[in-house]
Design an enzyme around this catalytic site. Structure first.
Site, PDB file in Angstrom:
ATOM      1  N   TYR A 263       0.836  -1.188   0.111  1.00 11.33           N
ATOM      2  CA  TYR A 263       0.037   0.055   0.088  1.00 11.33           C
ATOM      3  C   TYR A 263       0.835   1.183  -0.090  1.00 11.33           C
ATOM      4  O   TYR A 263       0.301   2.428  -0.068  1.00 11.33           O
ATOM      5  CB  TYR A 263      -0.804   0.155   1.203  1.00 11.33           C
ATOM      6  CG  TYR A 263      -1.817  -0.764   1.141  1.00 11.33           C
ATOM      7  CD1 TYR A 263      -2.050  -2.229   0.974  1.00 11.33           C
ATOM      8  CD2 TYR A 263      -3.241  -0.189   1.100  1.00 11.33           C
ATOM      9  CE1 TYR A 263      -3.298  -2.869   0.805  1.00 11.33           C
ATOM     10  CE2 TYR A 263      -4.583  -1.152   0.782  1.00 11.33           C
ATOM     11  CZ  TYR A 263      -4.395  -2.261   0.893  1.00 11.33           C
ATOM     12  OH  TYR A 263      -5.592  -3.049   0.462  1.00 11.33           O
TER      13      TYR A 263
ATOM     14  N   LYS B   3       3.603 -14.859   4.092  1.00 12.08           N
ATOM     15  CA  LYS B   3       4.128 -15.990   2.880  1.00 12.08           C
ATOM     16  C   LYS B   3       5.639 -16.049   3.072  1.00 12.08           C
ATOM     17  O   LYS B   3       6.260 -15.697   1.905  1.00 12.08           O
ATOM     18  CB  LYS B   3       3.535 -15.364   1.741  1.00 12.08           C
ATOM     19  CG  LYS B   3       3.446 -16.303   0.457  1.00 12.08           C
ATOM     20  CD  LYS B   3       2.742 -17.493   0.455  1.00 12.08           C
ATOM     21  CE  LYS B   3       2.777 -18.223  -0.635  1.00 12.08           C
ATOM     22  NZ  LYS B   3       1.876 -19.499  -0.703  1.00 12.08           N
TER      23      LYS B   3
ATOM     24  N   ASP C 153      -2.268 -18.318   2.602  1.00 17.53           N
ATOM     25  CA  ASP C 153      -3.188 -19.153   1.966  1.00 17.53           C
ATOM     26  C   ASP C 153      -3.838 -20.035   2.748  1.00 17.53           C
ATOM     27  O   ASP C 153      -4.686 -20.432   2.586  1.00 17.53           O
ATOM     28  CB  ASP C 153      -2.381 -19.812   0.376  1.00 17.53           C
ATOM     29  CG  ASP C 153      -1.168 -20.473   0.828  1.00 17.53           C
ATOM     30  OD1 ASP C 153      -0.359 -20.202   1.945  1.00 17.53           O
ATOM     31  OD2 ASP C 153      -0.467 -21.072  -0.154  1.00 17.53           O
TER      32      ASP C 153
ATOM     33  N   ASP D 129      -5.842  -7.203   4.333  1.00 16.52           N
ATOM     34  CA  ASP D 129      -7.055  -6.620   3.720  1.00 16.52           C
ATOM     35  C   ASP D 129      -7.837  -7.662   3.280  1.00 16.52           C
ATOM     36  O   ASP D 129      -9.101  -7.925   3.363  1.00 16.52           O
ATOM     37  CB  ASP D 129      -6.486  -5.752   2.294  1.00 16.52           C
ATOM     38  CG  ASP D 129      -7.832  -5.223   1.735  1.00 16.52           C
ATOM     39  OD1 ASP D 129      -8.636  -4.842   2.175  1.00 16.52           O
ATOM     40  OD2 ASP D 129      -7.687  -5.514   0.351  1.00 16.52           O
TER      41      ASP D 129
ATOM     42  N   ASP E 181     -11.708  -9.582   4.682  1.00 18.33           N
ATOM     43  CA  ASP E 181     -13.090  -9.784   3.984  1.00 18.33           C
ATOM     44  C   ASP E 181     -13.564 -11.097   4.237  1.00 18.33           C
ATOM     45  O   ASP E 181     -14.555 -11.529   4.434  1.00 18.33           O
ATOM     46  CB  ASP E 181     -12.662  -9.560   2.462  1.00 18.33           C
ATOM     47  CG  ASP E 181     -12.978  -8.111   2.209  1.00 18.33           C
ATOM     48  OD1 ASP E 181     -13.114  -7.185   3.153  1.00 18.33           O
ATOM     49  OD2 ASP E 181     -13.604  -7.681   1.259  1.00 18.33           O
TER      50      ASP E 181
END
Ligand code: IPM
Ligand code: MN
Length: 347
Positions: A132, A182, A215, A239, A243
């Protein structure tokens, strides 16, 4: 408190959140001074202004900001997101994006059979760096040789302060912290995050520390959300997984967030995770509970912990009687839900 209702359903849900704040203020005998700011698509389309410096300076003088949502289909993507919301997050150094993922009783999850006992966690999303940051650019734009770089910026200071905040939260909860990254692919950023977490962990021997790849986190969030208590993660991963978290905790109509500057040097900003939902504006189908929960986080931040708890409890109580959590099958309109919450606060 500065109030930015914004666009779309933003003003509809913020009206309910403010009613709840006023009701709690009456109940507990404190006063809230509100300043309304007209920012978002309307102002941009009329004047070309997104966030004038003079407004930033005024906002800086407030203790907190309550934000609805910004963006409409008429404004190109990125203009308001970067120019308003991200600018405030960055300029006011709101380095914690605090996102609870909590399934309330009576709320149906996207996961069949999920119970509230199995879903109660908090995500600490780094909020000022990563992908970002805005670092990057084009080379040979518009040619076949075009290159677009979007750099993930990870500083030691930025990583350490969010990790430290997450450990502090974990100490006040079930004392379990999961780093989500990750590291098997992002070997530079991941290494910094892992090392930082390991080092800070040494100061919190009471906290059990775990690691998941992002993941795999998506699998665990669906199959075994009880695995998580506090998750700390970078801006982009945070982010995305919040969700997903919103969906498992009853939908985006309920998901609240706080963009925190824990130092208090600048105001913190509280907002529902959802967007402006232009398709349902004016229908009464927007669930105001995400905004009300966000207002509760705001009250907590302002030192009105008891009022915050009461607002959260009142909203949770109202959720029990709803059909769906948003849309035409809610069984009550946006403002009716807001009124029921105000009633429950007084009760
Ligand atoms: C969120 C939103 C924002 C983000 C957008 C609107 C810039 O999706 O708060 O999750 O990506 O952070
Ligand atoms: Mn998002």
């Amino acid at each position: 408190m500065a109030v930015i209702p914004g666009d779309g359903i933003g003003p509809e849900v913020i009206a309910c959140a403010l009613d709840a704040v006023e009701a709690a203020a009456r109940e507990f005998g404190f006063r809230v001074d509100l300043t309304d700011y007209d920012l978002g698509s309307g102002r941009y389309l009329a004047t070309g202004e997104v966030l004038p410096d003079s407004v930033v300076a005024e906002l800086a003088e407030h203790d907190a900001i309550l934000h609805g949502a910004v963006g409409t289909p008429e404004v190109p993507p990125g203009v308001l997101e970067r120019g308003l919301l991200l600018r405030l997050r960055f300029e006011f150094d709101m380095y914690v994006n605090f996102r609870p993922i909590k399934l309330y009783p009576g709320v149906s999850s996207a996961i069949t059979g999920l119970t509230p006992e199995r879903c109660d966690m908090e995500v600490m999303r780094e909020n000022t760096e990563g992908l970002y940051s805005g670092s990057g650019g084009f080379l040979h734009k518009g040619t076949d040789a075009e290159i677009a770089n979007q750099n993930s910026v990870n500083t030691r200071t930025g990583t350490e302060r969010i990790v430290r905040y997450a450990f502090e939260r974990a100490m006040r909860r079930d004392r379990r912290l999961t780093l989500c990254h990750k590291t098997n692919v992002l070997t530079f950023a991941g290494d910094l995050w892992q090392r930082t977490t390991d080092e800070v962990a040494a100061e919190y021997p009471q906290v059990e520390v775990d690691y998941v790849h992002v993941d795999a986190a998506c699998i665990h969030l669906i199959e075994s959300p009880e695995r998580f208590d506090v998750i700390v993660t970078d801006n982009m991963f945070g982010d995305i997984i919040t969700d997903l978290g919103g969906a498992i905790a009853g939908g985006i109509g309920l998901a609240a967030s706080g963009n925190l500057n824990p130092t208090g040097e600048y105001p913190s900003l509280f907002e529902p995770v959802h967007g402006t939902a232009p398709d349902i504006v004016g229908t009464g189908w927007a669930n105001p509970v995400a905004a009300v929960f966000s207002a509760a986080l705001c009250l907590e931040h302002l030192g009105e912990g008891e009022a915050a708890t009461m607002v959260e409890k009142a909203a949770a109580e109202v959720l029990l009687g709803l059909g769906a959590m948003a849309g035409p099958r809610m069984g009550a309109s946006t403002s009716e839900i807001g009124d029921r919450i105000v009633e429950a606060i007084g009760a």
